[in-house]
Design a protein around this motif. Structure first.
Motif, PDB file in Angstrom:
ATOM      1  N   ILE A  37     -40.098   9.707 -17.206  1.00 60.55           N
ATOM      2  CA  ILE A  37     -40.323   9.905 -15.776  1.00 60.55           C
ATOM      3  C   ILE A  37     -39.246   9.136 -15.008  1.00 60.55           C
ATOM      4  CG2 ILE A  37     -41.932   9.617 -13.852  1.00 60.55           C
ATOM      5  CD1 ILE A  37     -44.188   9.608 -15.981  1.00 60.55           C
ATOM      6  N   PRO A  38     -38.320   9.849 -14.335  1.00 58.37           N
ATOM      7  CA  PRO A  38     -37.289   9.158 -13.551  1.00 58.37           C
ATOM      8  C   PRO A  38     -37.921   8.335 -12.432  1.00 58.37           C
ATOM      9  CG  PRO A  38     -36.701  11.463 -13.872  1.00 58.37           C
ATOM     10  CD  PRO A  38     -38.120  11.296 -14.342  1.00 58.37           C
ATOM     11  N   GLN A  39     -37.458   7.086 -12.273  1.00 57.01           N
ATOM     12  CA  GLN A  39     -37.992   6.178 -11.260  1.00 57.01           C
ATOM     13  C   GLN A  39     -36.961   5.782 -10.208  1.00 57.01           C
ATOM     14  OE1 GLN A  39     -41.392   4.745 -11.296  1.00 57.01           O
ATOM     15  NE2 GLN A  39     -41.486   6.647 -12.441  1.00 57.01           N
ATOM     16  N   MET A  40     -35.666   5.831 -10.575  1.00 55.00           N
ATOM     17  CA  MET A  40     -34.616   5.362  -9.671  1.00 55.00           C
ATOM     18  C   MET A  40     -33.328   6.103  -9.996  1.00 55.00           C
ATOM     19  SD  MET A  40     -33.038   1.529  -9.293  1.00 55.00           S
ATOM     20  CE  MET A  40     -32.531   1.507 -10.992  1.00 55.00           C
ATOM     21  N   VAL A  41     -32.541   6.392  -8.946  1.00 54.28           N
ATOM     22  CA  VAL A  41     -31.243   7.055  -9.110  1.00 54.28           C
ATOM     23  C   VAL A  41     -30.197   6.247  -8.363  1.00 54.28           C
ATOM     24  CG1 VAL A  41     -29.928   9.153  -8.639  1.00 54.28           C
ATOM     25  CG2 VAL A  41     -32.319   9.327  -9.255  1.00 54.28           C
ATOM     26  N   LYS A  42     -29.035   6.061  -8.994  1.00 51.06           N
ATOM     27  CA  LYS A  42     -27.902   5.396  -8.344  1.00 51.06           C
ATOM     28  C   LYS A  42     -26.653   6.241  -8.542  1.00 51.06           C
ATOM     29  CE  LYS A  42     -29.170   0.545  -8.608  1.00 51.06           C
ATOM     30  NZ  LYS A  42     -28.658  -0.789  -8.835  1.00 51.06           N
ATOM     31  N   TRP A  43     -25.824   6.294  -7.478  1.00 52.60           N
ATOM     32  CA  TRP A  43     -24.521   6.954  -7.588  1.00 52.60           C
ATOM     33  C   TRP A  43     -23.552   6.309  -6.624  1.00 52.60           C
ATOM     34  CZ3 TRP A  43     -28.322   9.022  -4.596  1.00 52.60           C
ATOM     35  CH2 TRP A  43     -27.987   9.419  -3.310  1.00 52.60           C
ATOM     36  N   LEU A  59     -41.561  16.952  -9.424  1.00 50.81           N
ATOM     37  CA  LEU A  59     -42.413  18.123  -9.199  1.00 50.81           C
ATOM     38  C   LEU A  59     -42.724  18.836 -10.509  1.00 50.81           C
ATOM     39  CD1 LEU A  59     -40.597  19.444  -6.009  1.00 50.81           C
ATOM     40  CD2 LEU A  59     -42.639  17.996  -6.133  1.00 50.81           C
ATOM     41  N   TYR A  60     -41.711  18.985 -11.356  1.00 47.21           N
ATOM     42  CA  TYR A  60     -41.901  19.541 -12.695  1.00 47.21           C
ATOM     43  C   TYR A  60     -40.666  19.245 -13.533  1.00 47.21           C
ATOM     44  CZ  TYR A  60     -38.949  23.504 -11.258  1.00 47.21           C
ATOM     45  OH  TYR A  60     -37.916  24.275 -10.806  1.00 47.21           O
ATOM     46  N   LYS A  61     -40.809  19.384 -14.844  1.00 48.74           N
ATOM     47  CA  LYS A  61     -39.676  19.248 -15.741  1.00 48.74           C
ATOM     48  C   LYS A  61     -39.684  20.425 -16.701  1.00 48.74           C
ATOM     49  CE  LYS A  61     -41.531  16.423 -19.455  1.00 48.74           C
ATOM     50  NZ  LYS A  61     -41.360  15.232 -20.254  1.00 48.74           N
ATOM     51  N   GLU A  62     -38.486  20.772 -17.168  1.00 49.49           N
ATOM     52  CA  GLU A  62     -38.354  21.945 -18.024  1.00 49.49           C
ATOM     53  C   GLU A  62     -37.137  21.772 -18.921  1.00 49.49           C
ATOM     54  OE1 GLU A  62     -38.150  26.786 -17.301  1.00 49.49           O
ATOM     55  OE2 GLU A  62     -37.882  25.436 -15.618  1.00 49.49           O
ATOM     56  N   GLN A  63     -37.293  22.099 -20.188  1.00 46.41           N
ATOM     57  CA  GLN A  63     -36.159  22.054 -21.096  1.00 46.41           C
ATOM     58  C   GLN A  63     -35.375  23.350 -20.944  1.00 46.41           C
ATOM     59  OE1 GLN A  63     -37.104  20.951 -25.082  1.00 46.41           O
ATOM     60  NE2 GLN A  63     -34.998  21.069 -25.762  1.00 46.41           N
ATOM     61  N   GLU A  73     -34.410  19.306 -17.460  1.00 46.73           N
ATOM     62  CA  GLU A  73     -34.205  19.421 -16.023  1.00 46.73           C
ATOM     63  C   GLU A  73     -35.468  18.973 -15.285  1.00 46.73           C
ATOM     64  OE1 GLU A  73     -32.156  22.953 -14.332  1.00 46.73           O
ATOM     65  OE2 GLU A  73     -34.080  23.254 -13.340  1.00 46.73           O
ATOM     66  N   TYR A  74     -35.294  18.073 -14.327  1.00 45.70           N
ATOM     67  CA  TYR A  74     -36.387  17.557 -13.511  1.00 45.70           C
ATOM     68  C   TYR A  74     -36.165  18.013 -12.071  1.00 45.70           C
ATOM     69  CZ  TYR A  74     -37.066  14.334 -17.411  1.00 45.70           C
ATOM     70  OH  TYR A  74     -37.275  13.796 -18.659  1.00 45.70           O
ATOM     71  N   MET A  75     -37.097  18.769 -11.513  1.00 43.81           N
ATOM     72  CA  MET A  75     -37.047  19.118 -10.102  1.00 43.81           C
ATOM     73  C   MET A  75     -37.780  18.012  -9.358  1.00 43.81           C
ATOM     74  SD  MET A  75     -36.066  20.905  -7.607  1.00 43.81           S
ATOM     75  CE  MET A  75     -35.485  22.473  -8.161  1.00 43.81           C
ATOM     76  N   CYS A  76     -37.074  17.360  -8.429  1.00 43.52           N
ATOM     77  CA  CYS A  76     -37.615  16.172  -7.777  1.00 43.52           C
ATOM     78  C   CYS A  76     -37.517  16.270  -6.260  1.00 43.52           C
ATOM     79  CB  CYS A  76     -36.832  14.928  -8.209  1.00 43.52           C
ATOM     80  SG  CYS A  76     -36.810  14.649  -9.973  1.00 43.52           S
ATOM     81  N   VAL A  87     -33.945  17.884  -5.163  1.00 46.31           N
ATOM     82  CA  VAL A  87     -32.748  17.837  -6.009  1.00 46.31           C
ATOM     83  C   VAL A  87     -33.190  18.080  -7.447  1.00 46.31           C
ATOM     84  CG1 VAL A  87     -31.544  16.212  -4.504  1.00 46.31           C
ATOM     85  CG2 VAL A  87     -32.871  15.342  -6.428  1.00 46.31           C
ATOM     86  N   LYS A  88     -32.218  18.410  -8.279  1.00 45.75           N
ATOM     87  CA  LYS A  88     -32.460  18.507  -9.714  1.00 45.75           C
ATOM     88  C   LYS A  88     -31.781  17.327 -10.383  1.00 45.75           C
ATOM     89  CE  LYS A  88     -32.569  23.514 -10.051  1.00 45.75           C
ATOM     90  NZ  LYS A  88     -31.882  24.697 -10.609  1.00 45.75           N
ATOM     91  N   LEU A  89     -32.504  16.652 -11.240  1.00 46.91           N
ATOM     92  CA  LEU A  89     -31.915  15.653 -12.113  1.00 46.91           C
ATOM     93  C   LEU A  89     -31.851  16.292 -13.494  1.00 46.91           C
ATOM     94  CD1 LEU A  89     -33.815  12.415 -11.052  1.00 46.91           C
ATOM     95  CD2 LEU A  89     -31.472  13.061 -10.492  1.00 46.91           C
TER      96      LEU A  89
END
Length: 102
Positions: A37-43, A59-63, A73-76, A87-89
């Motif tokens: 479960i992604p908790q933080m993003v940095k760029w 929202l959901y994840k899908e291989q 792929e995680y739709m967030c 966004v998609k991670l």
């Protein structure tokens, strides 16, 4: 009753990733069952400023496979400066790297 003879067993390919891609660092939480479960993003932007987002709702994840590359792929929904956007991670499993698609 099952249909088919087992010839369509290969993984479907989604083609190319669409949208603006950015390489990102992602901090994840792993459940006791091994789910990520992604908790933080940095760029880092073009000026060298590092952005950090800690408000992420998955929202959901899908291989998926993109051009033969296995990904998760995680739709967030992220909140940055009071603005909510989707966004998609995407985690590239073999390369062990993340990108964010806007």
């Amino acid at each position: 009753m099952a249909f088919g003879i087992g010839i369509n067993t290969e993984v479907t390919d989604k083609g190319e990733i669409r949208g603006r891609q950015m390489e990102v660092a992602v901090g994840c939480w792993f459940t006791s069952k091994g789910n990520t479960i992604p908790q933080m993003v940095k760029w880092e932007d073009a000026e060298g400023f590092v952005h950090t987002i800690k408000s992420i709702k998955v929202l959901y994840k899908e291989q998926k496979n993109y051009a033969g590359v296995s990904t998760m792929e995680y739709m967030c929904e992220i909140t940055e400066e009071e603005i909510i956007r989707q966004v998609k991670l995407i985690f590239f499993m073999e390369e062990r790297k993340w990108c964010m698609v806007i």
